[in-house]
Design a protein around this motif. Sequence first.
Motif, short mmCIF file in Angstrom:
data_model
loop_
_atom_site.label_atom_id
_atom_site.label_comp_id
_atom_site.label_asym_id
_atom_site.label_seq_id
_atom_site.Cartn_x
_atom_site.Cartn_y
_atom_site.Cartn_z
N PHE A 50 26.31 34.05 44.41
CA PHE A 50 26.62 32.63 44.22
C PHE A 50 27.81 32.23 45.10
CE2 PHE A 50 28.79 29.16 41.95
CZ PHE A 50 27.76 28.23 41.91
N ALA A 51 28.82 33.08 45.15
CA ALA A 51 30.01 32.80 45.97
C ALA A 51 29.64 32.71 47.45
CB ALA A 51 31.06 33.89 45.76
N GLN A 52 28.77 33.60 47.88
CA GLN A 52 28.33 33.58 49.28
C GLN A 52 27.54 32.31 49.57
OE1 GLN A 52 25.92 36.98 50.38
NE2 GLN A 52 27.05 37.16 52.30
N GLN A 53 26.68 31.95 48.63
CA GLN A 53 25.85 30.75 48.76
C GLN A 53 26.69 29.48 48.84
OE1 GLN A 53 23.39 30.34 45.28
NE2 GLN A 53 21.53 30.19 46.50
N THR A 54 27.74 29.42 48.07
CA THR A 54 28.55 28.20 47.97
C THR A 54 29.83 28.23 48.80
OG1 THR A 54 29.70 29.05 46.01
CG2 THR A 54 27.69 27.73 45.64
N GLY A 55 30.13 29.38 49.39
CA GLY A 55 31.35 29.49 50.19
C GLY A 55 32.61 29.59 49.36
N SER A 56 32.50 30.06 48.13
CA SER A 56 33.66 30.17 47.25
C SER A 56 34.37 31.49 47.46
CB SER A 56 33.23 30.04 45.78
OG SER A 56 34.34 30.28 44.95
N HIS A 57 35.49 31.43 48.16
CA HIS A 57 36.27 32.65 48.42
C HIS A 57 36.90 33.19 47.14
CE1 HIS A 57 35.65 32.09 52.66
NE2 HIS A 57 36.09 30.85 52.56
N ASP A 58 37.27 32.28 46.23
CA ASP A 58 37.87 32.70 44.96
C ASP A 58 36.87 33.50 44.14
OD1 ASP A 58 39.87 32.75 42.86
OD2 ASP A 58 38.64 31.25 41.86
N LEU A 59 35.65 32.99 44.00
CA LEU A 59 34.64 33.72 43.22
C LEU A 59 34.25 35.03 43.90
CD1 LEU A 59 32.17 31.04 41.79
CD2 LEU A 59 33.87 32.38 40.58
N ALA A 60 34.24 35.04 45.21
CA ALA A 60 33.92 36.28 45.93
C ALA A 60 34.97 37.35 45.62
CB ALA A 60 33.84 36.03 47.43
N ALA A 61 36.24 36.93 45.59
CA ALA A 61 37.32 37.87 45.26
C ALA A 61 37.20 38.35 43.83
CB ALA A 61 38.67 37.19 45.49
N LYS A 62 36.92 37.44 42.91
CA LYS A 62 36.77 37.82 41.50
C LYS A 62 35.59 38.77 41.32
CE LYS A 62 38.88 33.72 39.51
NZ LYS A 62 38.68 32.55 38.68
N ARG A 92 45.19 37.03 46.93
CA ARG A 92 46.53 36.74 47.46
C ARG A 92 46.44 35.96 48.76
NH1 ARG A 92 47.24 42.30 46.21
NH2 ARG A 92 48.16 42.49 44.14
N ALA A 93 45.49 36.31 49.62
CA ALA A 93 45.34 35.67 50.91
C ALA A 93 44.96 34.19 50.79
CB ALA A 93 44.29 36.40 51.74
N ILE A 94 44.24 33.85 49.73
CA ILE A 94 43.86 32.44 49.56
C ILE A 94 44.79 31.71 48.59
CG2 ILE A 94 41.45 32.82 50.18
CD1 ILE A 94 40.75 32.73 47.21
N GLY A 95 45.78 32.40 48.07
CA GLY A 95 46.78 31.76 47.22
C GLY A 95 46.42 31.70 45.75
N THR A 96 45.46 32.53 45.32
CA THR A 96 45.10 32.57 43.90
C THR A 96 46.03 33.55 43.21
OG1 THR A 96 42.80 32.15 44.45
CG2 THR A 96 43.24 33.05 42.27
N GLN A 97 46.62 33.11 42.12
CA GLN A 97 47.53 33.99 41.37
C GLN A 97 46.80 35.04 40.61
OE1 GLN A 97 50.95 33.88 41.52
NE2 GLN A 97 50.70 32.38 43.10
#
Length: 97
Positions: A50-62, A92-97
């Motif tokens: 889903f992260a790849q499909q939507t471009g969500s870097h945060d979900l990809a990291a999670k 960390r690279a995208i600024g997610t705590q």
Amino acid sequence: LQAANSSLKFAESLQHTGSIGHGRDIEIMVHRYRGDPTTVLNRAETMSAFAQQTGSHDLAAKAKIFRGWALSWLGEADDGVRLTHEGLDSQRAIGTQ
């Protein structure tokens, strides 16, 4: 778990990307808190796609973090720890705590 599943189904019925992503995150956390590495691994794969499909870097990291946790519990500690660190580094690279 029932509430998380219902929320995710509702988000999917709306086809709202942000709500689906949040629903997937909550659902996978519930399975993690329940100590179910097999389901977490499965859901992490779904979250990653889903992260790849939507471009969500945060979900990809999670997804990497959850996949790492699951693999560690399933006896693949080296890969699990590596993926967990990769996911944390990505956050960390995208600024997610």
